[in-house]
Design an enzyme around this catalytic site. Sequence first.
Site, PDB file in Angstrom:
ATOM      1  N   GLU A   1      38.608  40.833  35.150  1.00 49.24           N
ATOM      2  CA  GLU A   1      39.431  39.636  34.973  1.00 49.24           C
ATOM      3  C   GLU A   1      40.854  39.964  35.402  1.00 49.24           C
ATOM      4  O   GLU A   1      41.421  40.949  34.923  1.00 49.24           O
ATOM      5  CB  GLU A   1      39.428  39.186  33.515  1.00 49.24           C
TER       6      GLU A   1
ATOM      7  N   THR B   1      42.889  33.480  34.368  1.00 53.98           N
ATOM      8  CA  THR B   1      42.415  34.682  35.064  1.00 53.98           C
ATOM      9  C   THR B   1      41.446  34.311  36.181  1.00 53.98           C
ATOM     10  O   THR B   1      40.781  33.281  36.136  1.00 53.98           O
ATOM     11  CB  THR B   1      41.687  35.639  34.103  1.00 53.98           C
TER      12      THR B   1
END
Length: 321
Positions: free
Chosen positions: A261, A213
């Site tokens: 994220e 991420t």
Amino acid sequence: MTGTKIQFIRGLHNLRPEYKGCVATIGSFDGVHKGHRAILRQLKDKAAQYGLPSVAIIFEPQPQEFFSGEQAPARLMRLREKIEALLEAGVDRILCLQFNRLLRSLSAQQFIDQVLLQGLGIRCLVVGDDFCFGHDRSGNYRLLQDVGSVKGFEVIDTETLEYNGERISSTRVREALDQGDFQLASDLLGHPYRISGRVVYGQRLGRQLGIPTANVQLNRYRAPLSGVYVVEVFSGPDCMPGVANVGVRPTVGDLVKPVLEIHLLDFDGSLYGRRIEVEFKYKVRDERKFDSLDKMVEEIHNDIAVARQYFADHSIDAGKT
């Protein structure tokens, strides 16, 4: 005002004598939505009439954050985003006042004298007729008009812009985002809702789990969004599809403030250190706590599948950069 140098001024102490003489407005301007932009057009028009710079007076932190702390409404944008939006809307100068005990303690008359007259030398003030200011919110629109008639500055009421019969406000935008109604949010803002920020190093848990991420710190106690979303990520000329989580990661349990994220679909490069904009397209689900990391990973893969299907249905190439 044509030829005026665009400037950001932080604090009353940084005002210089040459800044005196302007047309000003005051507000939080969170989101800089269509209603705000109508006010800013008024401001620009009045500034042009007077042949003076236009000035937006904002506060940091926002007054509600000073008084309510973590219970204050979630910000739609950070200070940097707000400054960029105000300048893009054509404001010549921004005066950002630190909202602290000293500023709070100023009486309405002191605020007029120290900020509006001695600091800015205003010739015209554009504010709503429900505007209150000064210690214990003792100042109002009528007081401004009364002082203006004596001190020689004009006070005019702001325009009210409605959408579907209701006033456009930051509160309505927050409600639309909370409900996952991104079309309504876009209609109120005048553009799709985005969060921007710089990609920072996280704990790299996603990479260890095979789902890397890009992490953006939101630097606030509350975000206007919470959950998992289909997103598009913009970095320079690149537009990349992805799936994002906004929240405190309850399964891992390591966050107090929310973080953004983003897992980019079919992307194996690095965005560390780059400034990105994340546009929210569709809400997949709420954030929730899982019994194990394995179950969390399984659900994340389901989220990714939903995102791929969304882009397939909307004829967007999920591998484009």
